[in-house]
Write a protein that holds these residues in place. Structure first.
Motif, PDB file in Angstrom:
ATOM      1  N   PHE A 115      49.783  44.350  39.817  1.00 58.80           N
ATOM      2  CA  PHE A 115      49.969  42.961  40.292  1.00 58.80           C
ATOM      3  C   PHE A 115      51.089  42.313  39.475  1.00 58.80           C
ATOM      4  CE2 PHE A 115      48.897  38.392  40.275  1.00 58.80           C
ATOM      5  CZ  PHE A 115      48.917  38.167  41.634  1.00 58.80           C
ATOM      6  N   PHE A 465      51.094  44.694  33.060  1.00 59.66           N
ATOM      7  CA  PHE A 465      51.472  43.272  33.122  1.00 59.66           C
ATOM      8  C   PHE A 465      50.291  42.578  33.766  1.00 59.66           C
ATOM      9  CE2 PHE A 465      54.175  46.053  35.787  1.00 59.66           C
ATOM     10  CZ  PHE A 465      53.482  45.983  36.980  1.00 59.66           C
ATOM     11  N   CYS A 471      43.250  34.911  34.474  1.00 56.91           N
ATOM     12  CA  CYS A 471      43.678  34.361  35.772  1.00 56.91           C
ATOM     13  C   CYS A 471      42.791  34.730  36.937  1.00 56.91           C
ATOM     14  CB  CYS A 471      45.097  34.804  36.088  1.00 56.91           C
ATOM     15  SG  CYS A 471      46.298  34.084  34.971  1.00 56.91           S
ATOM     16  N   TRP A 472      42.032  35.795  36.815  1.00 51.62           N
ATOM     17  CA  TRP A 472      41.219  36.173  37.964  1.00 51.62           C
ATOM     18  C   TRP A 472      39.850  35.551  37.786  1.00 51.62           C
ATOM     19  CZ3 TRP A 472      42.674  41.939  39.320  1.00 51.62           C
ATOM     20  CH2 TRP A 472      44.073  41.991  39.464  1.00 51.62           C
ATOM     21  N   PHE A 492      49.758  46.467  28.140  1.00 57.58           N
ATOM     22  CA  PHE A 492      51.113  46.224  27.629  1.00 57.58           C
ATOM     23  C   PHE A 492      51.297  44.710  27.681  1.00 57.58           C
ATOM     24  CE2 PHE A 492      53.079  50.138  30.143  1.00 57.58           C
ATOM     25  CZ  PHE A 492      52.027  50.942  29.763  1.00 57.58           C
ATOM     26  N   GLU A 493      51.740  44.103  26.632  1.00 55.95           N
ATOM     27  CA  GLU A 493      51.887  42.638  26.656  1.00 55.95           C
ATOM     28  C   GLU A 493      53.011  42.163  25.737  1.00 55.95           C
ATOM     29  OE1 GLU A 493      51.675  39.663  27.596  1.00 55.95           O
ATOM     30  OE2 GLU A 493      50.054  39.574  29.055  1.00 55.95           O
ATOM     31  N   THR A 497      46.628  37.535  24.612  1.00 56.45           N
ATOM     32  CA  THR A 497      46.057  36.843  25.774  1.00 56.45           C
ATOM     33  C   THR A 497      44.556  37.110  25.835  1.00 56.45           C
ATOM     34  OG1 THR A 497      46.224  38.715  27.291  1.00 56.45           O
ATOM     35  CG2 THR A 497      48.180  37.316  27.089  1.00 56.45           C
ATOM     36  N   ARG A 680      46.468  24.995  39.031  1.00 59.79           N
ATOM     37  CA  ARG A 680      47.587  25.384  38.141  1.00 59.79           C
ATOM     38  C   ARG A 680      48.174  24.141  37.489  1.00 59.79           C
ATOM     39  NH1 ARG A 680      49.378  28.935  40.874  1.00 59.79           N
ATOM     40  NH2 ARG A 680      47.952  28.598  42.588  1.00 59.79           N
ATOM     41  N   SER A 687      49.026  31.627  33.214  1.00 53.02           N
ATOM     42  CA  SER A 687      48.500  31.652  31.848  1.00 53.02           C
ATOM     43  C   SER A 687      49.617  31.602  30.813  1.00 53.02           C
ATOM     44  CB  SER A 687      47.667  32.914  31.635  1.00 53.02           C
ATOM     45  OG  SER A 687      48.508  34.041  31.496  1.00 53.02           O
ATOM     46  N   GLN A 688      50.859  31.447  31.261  1.00 56.65           N
ATOM     47  CA  GLN A 688      51.961  31.498  30.303  1.00 56.65           C
ATOM     48  C   GLN A 688      52.448  30.096  29.936  1.00 56.65           C
ATOM     49  OE1 GLN A 688      54.840  34.849  30.559  1.00 56.65           O
ATOM     50  NE2 GLN A 688      54.228  34.913  32.697  1.00 56.65           N
ATOM     51  N   TYR A 751      43.360  25.502  34.752  1.00 56.43           N
ATOM     52  CA  TYR A 751      42.920  26.816  34.298  1.00 56.43           C
ATOM     53  C   TYR A 751      43.981  27.503  33.423  1.00 56.43           C
ATOM     54  CZ  TYR A 751      45.574  30.123  37.132  1.00 56.43           C
ATOM     55  OH  TYR A 751      46.558  30.912  37.630  1.00 56.43           O
ATOM     56  N   LEU A 813      39.606  30.885  45.446  1.00 53.24           N
ATOM     57  CA  LEU A 813      39.856  30.305  44.120  1.00 53.24           C
ATOM     58  C   LEU A 813      39.298  28.895  43.957  1.00 53.24           C
ATOM     59  CD1 LEU A 813      43.534  31.452  43.500  1.00 53.24           C
ATOM     60  CD2 LEU A 813      41.461  32.415  42.523  1.00 53.24           C
TER      61      LEU A 813
HETATM   62  N1  LIG Z   1      41.323  29.283  38.976  1.00 55.72           N
HETATM   63  C1  LIG Z   1      42.495  29.715  39.423  1.00 55.72           C
HETATM   64  N2  LIG Z   1      42.851  30.997  39.256  1.00 55.72           N
HETATM   65  C2  LIG Z   1      44.037  31.416  39.695  1.00 55.72           C
HETATM   66  C3  LIG Z   1      44.935  30.545  40.360  1.00 55.72           C
HETATM   67  C4  LIG Z   1      44.527  29.207  40.540  1.00 55.72           C
HETATM   68  O1  LIG Z   1      45.251  28.379  41.110  1.00 55.72           O
HETATM   69  N3  LIG Z   1      43.311  28.821  40.052  1.00 55.72           N
HETATM   70  N4  LIG Z   1      46.135  31.041  40.789  1.00 55.72           N
HETATM   71  C5  LIG Z   1      46.193  32.452  41.122  1.00 55.72           C
HETATM   72  C6  LIG Z   1      47.574  32.901  41.354  1.00 55.72           C
HETATM   73  S1  LIG Z   1      48.418  32.117  42.619  1.00 55.72           S
HETATM   74  C7  LIG Z   1      48.147  33.921  40.692  1.00 55.72           C
HETATM   75  S2  LIG Z   1      49.705  34.486  41.174  1.00 55.72           S
HETATM   76  C8  LIG Z   1      47.421  34.605  39.613  1.00 55.72           C
HETATM   77  C9  LIG Z   1      48.345  34.988  38.447  1.00 55.72           C
HETATM   78  O2  LIG Z   1      47.744  35.959  37.718  1.00 55.72           O
HETATM   79  P1  LIG Z   1      48.564  36.784  36.597  1.00 55.72           P
HETATM   80  O3  LIG Z   1      49.750  37.439  37.199  1.00 55.72           O
HETATM   81  O4  LIG Z   1      47.587  37.625  35.898  1.00 55.72           O
HETATM   82  O5  LIG Z   1      49.048  35.557  35.694  1.00 55.72           O
HETATM   83  P2  LIG Z   1      50.161  35.361  34.599  1.00 55.72           P
HETATM   84  O6  LIG Z   1      49.672  34.347  33.664  1.00 55.72           O
HETATM   85  O7  LIG Z   1      51.444  35.078  35.257  1.00 55.72           O
HETATM   86  O8  LIG Z   1      50.146  36.753  33.887  1.00 55.72           O
HETATM   87  C10 LIG Z   1      51.254  37.496  33.643  1.00 55.72           C
HETATM   88  C11 LIG Z   1      51.041  38.182  32.314  1.00 55.72           C
HETATM   89  O9  LIG Z   1      52.089  39.114  32.159  1.00 55.72           O
HETATM   90  C12 LIG Z   1      52.625  38.959  30.865  1.00 55.72           C
HETATM   91  N5  LIG Z   1      54.034  39.320  30.941  1.00 55.72           N
HETATM   92  C13 LIG Z   1      55.067  38.557  31.312  1.00 55.72           C
HETATM   93  N6  LIG Z   1      56.208  39.235  31.219  1.00 55.72           N
HETATM   94  C14 LIG Z   1      55.896  40.465  30.800  1.00 55.72           C
HETATM   95  C15 LIG Z   1      56.654  41.630  30.506  1.00 55.72           C
HETATM   96  O10 LIG Z   1      57.850  41.653  30.619  1.00 55.72           O
HETATM   97  N7  LIG Z   1      55.953  42.729  30.109  1.00 55.72           N
HETATM   98  C16 LIG Z   1      54.608  42.740  29.961  1.00 55.72           C
HETATM   99  N8  LIG Z   1      54.014  43.851  29.572  1.00 55.72           N
HETATM  100  N9  LIG Z   1      53.882  41.638  30.210  1.00 55.72           N
HETATM  101  C17 LIG Z   1      54.509  40.528  30.630  1.00 55.72           C
HETATM  102  C18 LIG Z   1      52.421  37.510  30.500  1.00 55.72           C
HETATM  103  O11 LIG Z   1      52.408  37.343  29.095  1.00 55.72           O
HETATM  104  C19 LIG Z   1      51.091  37.208  31.162  1.00 55.72           C
HETATM  105  O12 LIG Z   1      50.022  37.422  30.301  1.00 55.72           O
HETATM  106  O13 LIG Z   1      46.387  33.780  39.112  1.00 55.72           O
HETATM  107  C20 LIG Z   1      45.508  33.353  40.112  1.00 55.72           C
HETATM  108  N10 LIG Z   1      44.403  32.704  39.460  1.00 55.72           N
END
Ligand SMILES: Nc1nc2c(c(=O)[nH]1)N[C@H]1C(S)=C(S)[C@@H](COP(=O)(O)OP(=O)(O)OC[C@H]3O[C@@H](n4cnc5c(=O)[nH]c(N)nc54)[C@H](O)[C@@H]3O)O[C@H]1N2
Ligand SMILES: Nc1nc2c(c(=O)[nH]1)N[C@H]1C(S)=C(S)[C@@H](COP(=O)(O)OP(=O)(O)OC[C@H]3O[C@@H](n4cnc5c(=O)[nH]c(N)nc54)[C@H](O)[C@@H]3O)O[C@H]1N2
Ligand SMILES: [Mo]
Length: 826
Positions: A115, A465, A471-472, A492-493, A497, A680, A687-688, A751, A813
């Protein structure tokens, strides 16, 4: 003027907003000094902008939460206690454990998460390509896309035959509309803070009316000319009432309906399927349909993909018997379906006054070009129904045939993307020979719950990633019912987190400032991201991490390249005439016919050496990706037409859409009367970015719950009180804020803050787990198959069908209910 040692281009870390900003990075004495938006000359240059995330990003590598050394868990999972170990030890231990599990339980016992939403360059980046290469060569399990972001996109697959269809539309197209409905999202100054905001504001300045339809008075509502508040999950009722008015007032564009949609096709009353010529005549195959000709008063055949009906003569309102089979046109079926949806009836569901509903559709119809900017805020189980209902408006009014009148479903870039030679990276043995299999989270949970009866044992999770623990929804499930039952969890991070806290091994990756990338799905250009600084600590690029793991897993020959060598491969033979859309490829594996042409002044081939020299290469508009440029428009549906009637959904009573009450907890309104909205945050990105004190100063130091004054008063709660937000899943202790921006009956929480910032729990503990049995519906189980079957029939390997449309579950969500009580006076 400051002299810089180095100036490079970098993808913004906040790429998850899909604005796809490229930053110019200025470096002095080996340290990043600042970033600014790279204005690529050419189209849209004047709208290139930046938000606070891009402006502050230069500090990202230096965060104190940054991971700089490989870590091995010493405490319990979830505790976040680690010791630093060497790369060799980490890789050796991971490698030998993976081999052991593969030998004992088979390669599919290893799950890889792909993802990529929060990853810079997302679907077009090397990190994802390598993760997919690992899946496709190791034969492991690919964790299916969770029910996020796609429930609203999926209807485009049913109705237009392409889930990515509208995403390819250039946001510029909005400037052609004099009326824009912004439905279910908060793009202005919030979720799409750069060029999308500027485009919408420019449209408004040029005289377009912006109407926002949402549940809360957000920044988009504040900027819009009209805000129409709706009750959560009620959108289908409003849209269907609007659609009914178009038909009742005889304001349909009958030419467009007849030519491009299923409106004239006859549907069998006995089984809900389209009448085939083969049903009533000899000598036809299943791709020839039937319409009723008014002049000859007879049913005539029409081939799939043919738009040559003499539309003056097709009877859209036919209700006839053909060779003893009772048939009605799909248009008649639609009229019947819309029957109950009067403006007054929708008011009882949506709360939108009947006269507002009428006024909205009249203004929509009176505009020369009216556009619907659909967003992703339909995060509820019946979102697909809503989007299909909203899509009726451009279909019936004919707006969908006008430039700018199509629904614009969350534009994903500023201009057209280019794809690279990704297939060679993603499936080195060819498309037909990809290995691996997608598994849904529900299936994996079931297998872990009852391993004795499971056909597949799951033992390891590689998370290269994404931050699922944060986030879930429902971290209890992801942590305790999933991760804690595995033998190996590798993450990998870039930084600590909530997910790294559950890992056995945490592998520190370079930030975009420390590694090379090719940025292509962006503003009509290909950009080379060069390292601005040396990797801090022992952080490494993904090419190194995958290469070393693969070597120890016996796949070294597939991964024997450096980052530069991968990039030479990605650009090899980049005759852009043959380029395909990378987003589509990465998501579904379906080769797409899009091409990208070089502009005259930059004619030639994009090679690695050329990019190294020029850094940014402009390309011209991609004509074939411009849906309006196709004549006639093409639709990849079974009928070759726009399908507001989908025969494959007949058996679950969804051939045509309808409004249904929400799923989760609608049976216990008395017990938990408030709708939970864990949304959001404006200044953070999922989460960033919460690590930046500067952003906390703008956006809020700590988490809180916000209630409408009426809801607060009913519970004796005042601003600043400590309260408990609770339901049957758990409780969250937090500080109360009061605001009229949120309607009565709602509890809104952010969140974006990590677990450690919360007094007790993060708000996600109150939500149903994503993609779990709880979020399954009869409808979702059926539509998952529709998309899967269509793709498998086209020869797409199952592992490549990575779309929510092939999931059995829906996105919920913001669907849970809760209540709030005071625990401590301010
Ligand atoms: N309650 C609630 N939950 C939700 C949502 C909501 O509105 N409400 N929104 C939802 C939505 S739309 C989405 S898209 C999801 C998002 O869910 P995620 O994609 O899990 O969320 P991010 O916080 O973007 O997580 C990306 C992670 O990748 C890491 N990362 C960034 N760049 C790199 C890199 O170059 N290499 C590595 N190894 N890691 C990297 C970041 O540090 C971060 O921890 O969450 C969902 N969850
Ligand atoms: N600053 C910032 N920007 C982001 C992100 C972030 O975390 N922070 N996340 C990024 C990601 S991954 C995504 S997917 C996008 C999402 O961006 P958008 O597509 O704009 O969607 P959301 O933020 O999910 O939508 C929020 C709005 O949806 C409306 N809404 C909620 N429920 C309903 C309903 O039932 N009906 C209607 N009509 N409206 C409703 C509310 O009015 C609310 O303000 O944002 C991206 N941009
Ligand atoms: Mo998202």
């Amino acid at each position: 003027m400051t002299e810089y040692d180095k100036v490079t281009y970098t993808a913004c870390q906040g790429w998850g907003c899909h604005e796809h900003c490229v930053l110019t990075t200025y470096v002095k004495d080996g340290v990043i000094e600042r970033t600014e938006r790279t204005i690529v000359k050419g189209k849209n240059a004047e709208r290139g902008g930046l938000c606070q995330k891009g402006a502050i990003m230069g500090k990202y590598p230096y965060l104190k939460e940054r991971l700089l050394h490989p870590l091995k868990r010493v405490g319990k999972r979830g505790e976040g206690k680690f010791e630093e170990i060497s790369w060799d030890q980490a890789l050796d231990e991971i490698g030998s454990k993976l081999c052991e599990l593969r030998d004992k339980y088979g390669p599919r016992s290893i799950i890889t998460n792909t993802f990529p939403c929060g990853l810079p360059i997302c679907f077009g980046g090397l990190s994802l390509q390598l993760a997919l290469r690992f899946v496709h060569t190791s034969d492991c399990t690919r964790l299916h896309l969770p029910g996020v972001d796609q429930t609203a996109t999926f209807p485009f697959g049913i109705e237009f035959g392409d889930t990515g269809y509208s995403a390819l539309i250039d946001p510029d197209i909005m400037l052609k509309a004099d009326h824009i409905l912004i439905w279910g999202g908060n793009p202005i100054g919030f979720t799409r803070a750069a060029h999308t905001t500027r485009t919408l504001v420019q449209a408004q300045e040029q005289g377009s009316k912006l109407v926002a339809i949402g549940t809360v008075f957000d920044t988009t509502a504040a900027k819009a000319d009209q805000f129409v508040p709706v009750k959560p999950g009620s959108d289908a009722a409003l849209a269907m009432a609007m659609a009914k008015i178009i038909i009742d007032e005889d304001r349909c564009d009958y030419d467009a309906l007849t030519r491009y949609t299923v409106a004239p096709l006859l549907v069998r009353e006995d089984n809900g399927q389209f009448l085939r010529a083969a049903d009533v005549m000899d000598g036809y195959d299943g791709t020839v349909f039937m319409y009723f000709d008014a002049e000859s008063q007879s049913a005539l055949p029409i081939e799939r993909g043919s738009f040559e009906i003499p539309w003056g003569t097709a009877d859209l309102r036919a209700d006839v018997e053909v060779a003893g089979i009772h048939c009605k046109t799909a248009f008649v079926k639609l009229i019947e379906r819309l029957e109950p949806y009067t403006p007054e009836y929708q008011e009882t569901i949506t709360g939108v006054p009947a006269e507002t509903c009428v006024q909205m559709i009249h203004e929509y119809l009176d505009a020369n070009v009216a556009s619907i900017f659909e967003n992703l805020g339909f995060r509820y189980s019946t979102a697909t129904h809503s989007i299909r209902a909203i899509n009726l408006l451009p279909m019936l009014s004919g707006n969908f045939t006008k430039e700018g009148g199509r629904f614009i479903n969350c534009p994903l870039s500023d201009g057209f993307g280019v794809s690279l030679n990704e297939p060679e990276v993603m499936w080195p043995d060819g498309f037909e020979n990809v290995k691996g299999e997608c598994a849904q989270f529900v299936e994996i949970l079931d297998a872990l719950e009852d391993p004795e009866h499971a056909t597949q044992q799951y033992k390891a999770f590689i998370n290269p990633f994404a931050n699922p623990l944060h986030c879930w929804p429902n971290p209890q499930t992801f942590g305790e019912k999933f991760l804690d039952r595995l033998e190996l969890v590798v993450v990998f991070e870039l930084r600590e987190t909530d997910t790294t806290a559950w890992a056995d091994y945490v592998l520190p990756e370079c930030t975009p400032f420390e590694r090379e990338e090719i940025i292509a799905p962006s503003a009509n250009c290909v950009v080379l991201q060069e390292p601005a600084i040396e990797p801090l600590g022992e952080s490494k690029p993904p090419a190194f991490i995958w290469g070393e793991i693969a070597k120890r897993y016996g796949l070294g020959a597939y991964f024997d390249k450096t980052t530069e060598e991968w990039h030479r491969m990605r650009l090899a033979g980049q005759d852009l005439d043959k380029a395909t859309d990378s987003t589509d490829l990465a998501q579904s594996g379906i080769p797409n016919s899009g091409t990208a042409g070089m502009s005259d002044d930059t004619a030639g081939v994009i090679s690695y050496d050329r990019l190294k020299e020029e850094k940014i290469i402009l390309i011209t508009d991609n004509e074939d990706n411009d849906v309006y440029a196709q004549s006639p428009m093409q639709f990849g549906t079974p009928t070759g037409r726009v399908e507001f009637y989908c025969e494959a959904l007949y058996d679950v009573d969804f051939a045509i859409t309808k409004w249904e009450p929400l799923l989760v907890w609608s049976d216990e309104p008395e017990k938990y009367p408030l709708r939970l909205f864990p949304g959001r945050h404006r200044v953070f990105m999922q989460s960033q970015f919460h690590e930046f004190p500067e952003l906390r100063q703008i956006g809020g130091e700590s988490p809180s719950v916000t209630l409408n004054p009426i809801t607060a008063r009913e519970r004796g709660i005042s601003e600043g009180d400590i309260v408990e937000v609770f339901n049957h899943r758990g409780s969250v202790r937090t500080r109360a804020e009061i605001s009229e921006a949120y309607p009565p009956g709602m509890a809104h929480l952010w969140y974006a803050y990590p677990k450690k910032d919360h007094m007790t729990n993060p708000p996600t503990v109150l939500s149903a787990a994503l993609s779990s049995r709880e979020t399954e519906t009869p409808f979702s189980k059926r539509w998952g198959k529709v998309w899967l079957d269509q793709n498998v029939a086209q020869g797409v390997p199952q592992v490549l069908i990575f779309q929510n449309g092939s999931l059995d579950t829906v996105e919920t969500l913001w669907e849970d209910m809760c209540d709030v009580r005071k625990v401590e006076e301010a």
